[in-house]
Scaffold this motif. Sequence first.
Motif, mmCIF file in Angstrom:
data_model
loop_
_atom_site.group_PDB
_atom_site.id
_atom_site.type_symbol
_atom_site.label_atom_id
_atom_site.label_comp_id
_atom_site.label_asym_id
_atom_site.label_seq_id
_atom_site.Cartn_x
_atom_site.Cartn_y
_atom_site.Cartn_z
ATOM 1 N N VAL A 181 0.824 -1.213 0.000
ATOM 2 C CA VAL A 181 0.000 0.000 0.000
ATOM 3 C C VAL A 181 0.861 1.266 0.000
ATOM 4 O O VAL A 181 0.426 2.321 -0.455
ATOM 5 C CB VAL A 181 -0.983 0.013 1.188
ATOM 6 N N SER A 182 2.084 1.172 0.527
ATOM 7 C CA SER A 182 2.975 2.336 0.553
ATOM 8 C C SER A 182 3.583 2.602 -0.815
ATOM 9 O O SER A 182 3.602 3.751 -1.286
ATOM 10 C CB SER A 182 4.103 2.127 1.577
ATOM 11 N N LEU A 183 4.087 1.549 -1.457
ATOM 12 C CA LEU A 183 4.798 1.712 -2.723
ATOM 13 C C LEU A 183 3.855 1.762 -3.919
ATOM 14 O O LEU A 183 3.976 2.633 -4.786
ATOM 15 C CB LEU A 183 5.803 0.571 -2.902
ATOM 16 N N PHE A 184 2.907 0.837 -3.955
ATOM 17 C CA PHE A 184 2.030 0.734 -5.123
ATOM 18 C C PHE A 184 0.770 1.603 -4.998
ATOM 19 O O PHE A 184 0.459 2.372 -5.907
ATOM 20 C CB PHE A 184 1.642 -0.723 -5.370
ATOM 21 N N SER A 185 0.040 1.473 -3.889
ATOM 22 C CA SER A 185 -1.224 2.205 -3.744
ATOM 23 C C SER A 185 -1.023 3.701 -3.616
ATOM 24 O O SER A 185 -1.840 4.484 -4.107
ATOM 25 C CB SER A 185 -1.987 1.680 -2.520
ATOM 26 N N MET A 186 0.049 4.125 -2.942
ATOM 27 C CA MET A 186 0.252 5.542 -2.678
ATOM 28 C C MET A 186 1.164 6.242 -3.672
ATOM 29 O O MET A 186 1.240 7.470 -3.683
ATOM 30 C CB MET A 186 0.835 5.739 -1.259
ATOM 31 N N LEU A 187 1.876 5.495 -4.513
ATOM 32 C CA LEU A 187 2.838 6.137 -5.401
ATOM 33 C C LEU A 187 2.744 5.632 -6.840
ATOM 34 O O LEU A 187 2.314 6.358 -7.741
ATOM 35 C CB LEU A 187 4.259 5.939 -4.863
ATOM 36 N N ILE A 188 3.107 4.368 -7.079
ATOM 37 C CA ILE A 188 3.172 3.842 -8.438
ATOM 38 C C ILE A 188 1.802 3.855 -9.114
ATOM 39 O O ILE A 188 1.671 4.233 -10.284
ATOM 40 C CB ILE A 188 3.762 2.413 -8.435
ATOM 41 N N GLY A 189 0.768 3.467 -8.388
ATOM 42 C CA GLY A 189 -0.573 3.457 -8.964
ATOM 43 C C GLY A 189 -1.007 4.831 -9.450
ATOM 44 O O GLY A 189 -1.613 4.968 -10.516
ATOM 45 N N PHE A 190 -0.673 5.864 -8.686
ATOM 46 C CA PHE A 190 -1.060 7.221 -9.058
ATOM 47 C C PHE A 190 -0.304 7.723 -10.282
ATOM 48 O O PHE A 190 -0.810 8.568 -11.023
ATOM 49 C CB PHE A 190 -0.840 8.183 -7.889
ATOM 50 N N ILE A 191 0.919 7.233 -10.484
ATOM 51 C CA ILE A 191 1.683 7.642 -11.671
ATOM 52 C C ILE A 191 0.929 7.233 -12.939
ATOM 53 O O ILE A 191 0.751 8.028 -13.865
ATOM 54 C CB ILE A 191 3.086 7.015 -11.650
#
Length: 296
Positions: A226-236
């Motif tokens: 949730v830190s790496l994918f949900s909060m950062l990579i997903g939004f990119i």
Amino acid sequence: MTNPIVHKAEPSSPSGWINGLLGVIIFSGSLPATRVAVLDMSPFFLTFLRASIAGVLALILILGFRQKRPQLSQVVPLLIVSLGVIIGFPLLTAMALQYVSSAHSIVFLGLLPLTTAIFGVLRGGERPRAAFWAFSLLGSLLVAGFALSQSAAISPIGDLLMLASVIVCGLGYAEGAKLTRSLGGWQVISWALIISLPVMLVATLITLPTSFDTIRTPAWLALGYVSLFSMLIGFIFWYKGLAIGGIAAVGQLQLLQPFLGLGLSATLLHETVSPLMIAITVGVIFCVVGSRRFAR
């Protein structure tokens, strides 16, 4: 120093829809991961810690690629993004889930594409056709009807918190997509995370558990997701998709998120996938295709 790419909304471009779909798929993993994490962590500690971790990573990205600071005119939109998707939505949903079940919350996730489209009109200057709104509303009703059929427990407080979370999230999505066209997708979410980082770090310290001994490995792995994918990579991917394909149009892909999340829950957490869920999913896909056709 690199300059962000300016994206122009092109509803017929498959690139916007592909990026948007990748974002939705990544976000869909948030629900199963969060379910695993909250078994050993409080929802508040999880919310603040994941934003703090993502914020530190965003700061490293910005410094590493020597990105220029946002213009003064971009600060307020970044604050709106931060309050909407970094602080508002995670915190309000964490509070709501103390009163309602995760199945019941799908009612409001089904309204997220509609609120995103509305803010796309208000903040992004988009003007979808009437048929678009018909497909959007139909898709929202299908998701809401499915969720209501799965849960009888209703809490006014929980419902109000979820409604508020969907509103601020839709605003954050639309504002971030609009800003992506001039600042760049990963730059928008990175600066939004950096702006909220001081508050998130303090909140994390305040909500620290008395002991970490009870937090097992699966919870730490879920926190990492949730830190790496949900909060950062997903939004990119998500912001790039919204900027290229149109906020209102690509935003309809969010109708698939509850069902993708439940599908992952069935695979990872061994939950049952009903025939009704499959039927509703087919209907939602039809609505997404229809809304794409009449986006402009």
